[in-house]
Design a protein around this motif. Structure first.
Motif, PDB file in Angstrom:
ATOM      1  N   LEU A   2       5.642  11.636 -15.366  1.00  0.00           N
ATOM      2  CA  LEU A   2       4.248  12.161 -14.702  1.00  0.00           C
ATOM      3  C   LEU A   2       4.551  13.123 -13.492  1.00  0.00           C
ATOM      4  CD1 LEU A   2       1.034  11.733 -14.405  1.00  0.00           C
ATOM      5  CD2 LEU A   2       1.854   9.772 -12.809  1.00  0.00           C
ATOM      6  N   LEU A   3       3.963  14.006 -13.543  1.00  0.00           N
ATOM      7  CA  LEU A   3       4.094  15.165 -12.566  1.00  0.00           C
ATOM      8  C   LEU A   3       2.998  15.427 -11.502  1.00  0.00           C
ATOM      9  CD1 LEU A   3       5.719  18.136 -14.681  1.00  0.00           C
ATOM     10  CD2 LEU A   3       6.846  16.320 -13.179  1.00  0.00           C
ATOM     11  N   GLY A   4       1.815  14.902 -11.983  1.00  0.00           N
ATOM     12  CA  GLY A   4       0.592  15.043 -11.176  1.00  0.00           C
ATOM     13  C   GLY A   4      -0.779  14.651 -11.984  1.00  0.00           C
ATOM     14  N   PHE A   5      -1.929  14.543 -11.203  1.00  0.00           N
ATOM     15  CA  PHE A   5      -3.190  14.170 -11.801  1.00  0.00           C
ATOM     16  C   PHE A   5      -4.097  14.459 -11.011  1.00  0.00           C
ATOM     17  CE2 PHE A   5      -1.530   9.992 -10.479  1.00  0.00           C
ATOM     18  CZ  PHE A   5      -2.638   9.297  -9.743  1.00  0.00           C
ATOM     19  N   THR A   6      -5.486  14.613 -11.139  1.00  0.00           N
ATOM     20  CA  THR A   6      -6.503  14.627 -10.301  1.00  0.00           C
ATOM     21  C   THR A   6      -7.537  13.581 -10.337  1.00  0.00           C
ATOM     22  OG1 THR A   6      -6.197  17.055 -10.605  1.00  0.00           O
ATOM     23  CG2 THR A   6      -8.524  16.245  -9.627  1.00  0.00           C
ATOM     24  N   ALA A   7      -8.011  13.123  -9.340  1.00  0.00           N
ATOM     25  CA  ALA A   7      -9.027  12.066  -9.212  1.00  0.00           C
ATOM     26  C   ALA A   7     -10.175  12.646  -8.422  1.00  0.00           C
ATOM     27  CB  ALA A   7      -8.508  10.680  -8.793  1.00  0.00           C
ATOM     28  N   GLY A   8     -11.343  13.267  -8.814  1.00  0.00           N
ATOM     29  CA  GLY A   8     -12.312  13.675  -8.312  1.00  0.00           C
ATOM     30  C   GLY A   8     -11.924  14.944  -7.599  1.00  0.00           C
ATOM     31  N   ASN A   9     -12.140  14.971  -6.428  1.00  0.00           N
ATOM     32  CA  ASN A   9     -11.504  16.254  -5.560  1.00  0.00           C
ATOM     33  C   ASN A   9     -10.191  16.057  -4.981  1.00  0.00           C
ATOM     34  OD1 ASN A   9     -12.536  14.413  -3.644  1.00  0.00           O
ATOM     35  ND2 ASN A   9     -13.387  16.140  -2.253  1.00  0.00           N
ATOM     36  N   THR A  10      -9.370  14.931  -5.400  1.00  0.00           N
ATOM     37  CA  THR A  10      -8.149  14.496  -4.829  1.00  0.00           C
ATOM     38  C   THR A  10      -7.035  14.938  -5.849  1.00  0.00           C
ATOM     39  OG1 THR A  10      -9.138  13.015  -3.475  1.00  0.00           O
ATOM     40  CG2 THR A  10      -6.576  12.966  -3.651  1.00  0.00           C
ATOM     41  N   ARG A  11      -5.956  15.709  -5.492  1.00  0.00           N
ATOM     42  CA  ARG A  11      -4.917  15.840  -6.155  1.00  0.00           C
ATOM     43  C   ARG A  11      -3.572  15.137  -5.905  1.00  0.00           C
ATOM     44  NH1 ARG A  11      -3.810  17.310 -11.513  1.00  0.00           N
ATOM     45  NH2 ARG A  11      -1.555  18.154 -11.334  1.00  0.00           N
ATOM     46  N   PHE A  12      -2.969  14.429  -6.828  1.00  0.00           N
ATOM     47  CA  PHE A  12      -2.007  13.646  -6.690  1.00  0.00           C
ATOM     48  C   PHE A  12      -0.718  14.555  -7.290  1.00  0.00           C
ATOM     49  CE2 PHE A  12      -5.512  10.815  -6.404  1.00  0.00           C
ATOM     50  CZ  PHE A  12      -4.882   9.686  -5.793  1.00  0.00           C
ATOM     51  N   VAL A  13       0.403  14.482  -6.652  1.00  0.00           N
ATOM     52  CA  VAL A  13       1.639  15.168  -7.206  1.00  0.00           C
ATOM     53  C   VAL A  13       2.857  14.270  -6.942  1.00  0.00           C
ATOM     54  CG1 VAL A  13       3.335  17.033  -6.932  1.00  0.00           C
ATOM     55  CG2 VAL A  13       0.542  17.432  -6.856  1.00  0.00           C
ATOM     56  N   ILE A  14       3.712  14.260  -7.927  1.00  0.00           N
ATOM     57  CA  ILE A  14       4.735  13.106  -7.845  1.00  0.00           C
ATOM     58  C   ILE A  14       6.102  13.863  -8.084  1.00  0.00           C
ATOM     59  CG2 ILE A  14       5.807  11.113  -8.852  1.00  0.00           C
ATOM     60  CD1 ILE A  14       2.310  11.219  -9.384  1.00  0.00           C
TER      61      ILE A  14
END
Length: 606
Positions: A232-244
């Motif tokens: 998993l490199l990243g995902f979006t929840a609402g207006n928040t970005r998650f990067v791993i």
């Protein structure tokens, strides 16, 4: 005779029966002699006897319109109907005589041509701009970026000033866990580090007890994708970005609502990983988890949390150095920098690997072996340690620090001698550039020999003596206190408010002072968010854009990349593309003229 008279009477009766209805009465014709006295006898270029008059408008333009010659005593009188009066009132004359018949049909069509006194406004002078218009346009272009949107409004950055406030811990009796968790969720940006076993290592906001459950959820999601052989490199929840980012046994997570791209967030997580390696080295990190995968890494990293937090906060505030992956140098004359390098080289000890002089977080001089060079990421770690975290400066005097420079060699330690020199502080009440750091001058000497402390100490004394003797130390202090050049000094007359210029060959950048338009925290973050968007767009994968011009409600921006340089600039929302282009050309010409003052080209080599 009777028969002769009766014939005409009968014919007249027959003709009267066949005669059409009579025509309406016509005015009696004017005798030729009388009509000739009314002929136009004065010379004119007009097509009719109408007067051609000129009307000047407030914007400097002129228009022409026609009026009937009422003052001419010889002009015939025309009877006007209500319709004709209405037409005449807006500049048209009704068709009723030979004069008006000479006018074209178009001149009488209200949908094709406006009345005479409005003609210059709507038809003839659309391309002209009066001096008043030009002055108004120039003033509107001078509007600064982000003036149309204020921080007091309900925007995402309205509470950005509280972004760096600490969250109360469990000892605070006035705060419940629910309130603390709500405060944690209100932060715009988070950095987390955890092990593959789910052990929490670091979090920028909140104690690990507060967010332990959140880290567990993140670890579960990452592990699920790892088990599916699809990291998993990243995902979006609402207006928040998650990067791993996964580095061996460590997971690095960035959670952002500031609009940065994945590549930019990933570069920031890589910098945090480099910070950990600078403390432990890669072999030590691998051995720790090889023997015990569930090891708590907080103990080996104890005392370095301030380094991680200062680095994370610089990313949240917005770091041009991190965005461009380059360094900023102190602006000095070429001859002065050359003399400083020579003083460095003359006093060099055999155990020296790298020598640096840094003022206010900007590089002044560097000496290095001929086949070695320092990577910008390593220098950013050093600058963060010395000028951002405050831990080294708090010790004062001299410092001896074992340090791993991961880009140089991530498998071993080097030893860094640091000495801060006295410098004049800014005058009380004076305004400072928020990104300029302080004006302290530091001499940094790096050696691979852990027993070289006294040799490097002696070299430092010799360097300071040499610099004071030639007056170069005062030059460095003066340049550091002067700070960055203003836009008026760089390109006077332009409407560009700020810019970033990166020399690709030297991996260095320059920029003007942030004062006064971007002196506060929120305006600086808005500026950096704009630069992040430009950088992400023009460096997007598979893009072929070399010049990018963006117009928004609160600013206008321009990005321009070539094999030689990268250039980004911002101006107010009313700045035209021509204004931006002219300003960009002036700034780039200035950077080329000042190249040997702005950048360190080669440095001292031994």
């Amino acid at each position: 005779m009777g028969m002769g008279e009766a014939g005409p009477s009968a014919a007249a009766g027959t003709q009267s029966e066949e005669r059409p209805p009579p025509l309406p009465p016509r005015s009696s014709p004017t005798p030729a002699v009388e009509r000739s006295s009314h002929l136009q006898s004065k010379p004119t270029t007009a097509l009719s006897s109408m007067n051609i008059q000129t009307l000047s408008f407030p914007d400097g333009s002129r228009g022409t319109f026609s009026t009937t010659n009422d003052n001419d005593a010889g002009a015939p009188e025309h009877s006007s109907t209500p319709a004709s009066l209405g037409a005449a009132s807006v500049g048209f004359n009704p068709i009723g005589n030979d004069i008006d018949e000479s006018m074209s049909v178009m001149s009488l069509a209200p949908t094709l041509r406006p009345p005479g006194d409005l003609e210059s406004l709507l038809i003839g002078d659309m391309g002209k701009r009066s001096p008043a218009w030009a002055l108004l346009r120039s003033q509107s272009a001078a509007v600064q970026p982000f003036e149309t949107i204020r921080a007091e409004e309900s925007t995402a950055l309205a509470e950005f000033a509280a972004e760096f406030d600490d969250i109360p811990d469990e000892t605070e009796k006035n705060w419940s866990d629910e309130d603390r968790l709500k405060l944690w969720e209100s932060k715009l940006k988070h950095f987390m580090i955890l092990s593959s076993a789910g052990k929490p290592i670091y979090s920028r906001h909140g104690d690990l007890g507060l967010i332990n459950s959140s880290m567990g959820v993140v670890q579960t999601i990452i592990s699920f994708y790892e088990g599916a052989k699809n990291p998993l490199l990243g995902f979006t929840a609402g207006n928040t970005r998650f990067v791993i980012v996964t580095e061996g046994p460590l997971y690095f997570v960035a959670i952002s609502r500031l609009g940065e791209s994945d590549s930019q967030l990933r570069a920031q997580l890589d910098a945090l990983y480099m910070q950990i390696l600078s403390t432990l080295t890669l072999p030590t990190l691998i051995n720790i988890f090889a023997n015990r995968p569930s090891t708590d890494l907080r103990k080996p990293l104890q005392g370095t949390e301030t380094l991680l937090s200062s680095l994370a906060d610089s990313f949240t505030r917005g770091s041009p150095s991190a965005l461009l992956g380059s360094l900023e140098c102190l602006r000095l004359r070429k001859s002065h920098r050359h003399a400083i390098n020579n003083a460095f080289l003359r006093t060099r000890t055999e155990k020296l690997l790298y020598g640096l002089i840094v003022a206010g977080g900007r590089l002044v001089s560097v000496i290095r072996p001929r086949r070695h060079s320092l990577h910008p990421s390593d220098l950013q770690l050093i600058f963060n340690m010395l000028f951002e975290s405050g831990g080294i400066k708090a010790g004062g005097g001299e410092n001896w620090i074992p340090l791993c420079l991961p880009a140089f060699n991530n498998r071993g330690y080097l030893y860094m001698y640091v000495s801060f020199l006295d410098s004049h502080s800014a005058e009380p009440g004076s305004e400072r550039d928020p990104s300029a750091g302080n004006e302290e001058i530091a001499i940094i000497l790096i050696s691979p020999d852990k027993e070289s402390f006294f040799d490097l100490q002696q070299m430092r004394d010799d360097v300071v003596t040499e610099l004071k003797k030639k007056g170069h130390l005062d030059l460095i202090k003066s340049a550091a206190q002067h700070g960055r050049a203003t836009m008026n000094e760089i390109a006077p007359g332009t409407h560009v408010s700020h810019f970033l210029f990166k020399s690709r060959a030297n991996v260095q950048f320059c920029m003007p002072s942030l004062l006064p338009a971007f002196s506060n925290l929120i305006s600086h973050r808005r500026l950096m968010s704009l630069y992040h968007n430009l950088h992400a767009t023009i460096h997007a994968k598979h893009t072929h854009v070399k010049v990018l011009h963006c117009v928004g409600e609160d600013s206008t921006s321009l990005a321009w990349i070539t094999p030689i340089f990268e250039f980004y600039c911002v101006a107010g929302p009313n700045a035209s593309r021509t204004v931006m282009t002219q300003g960009a050309n002036k700034i780039i010409q200035w950077a080329k003229r000042e190249e040997e003052r702005l950048f360190i080209i080669g440095g001292g080599v031994f």
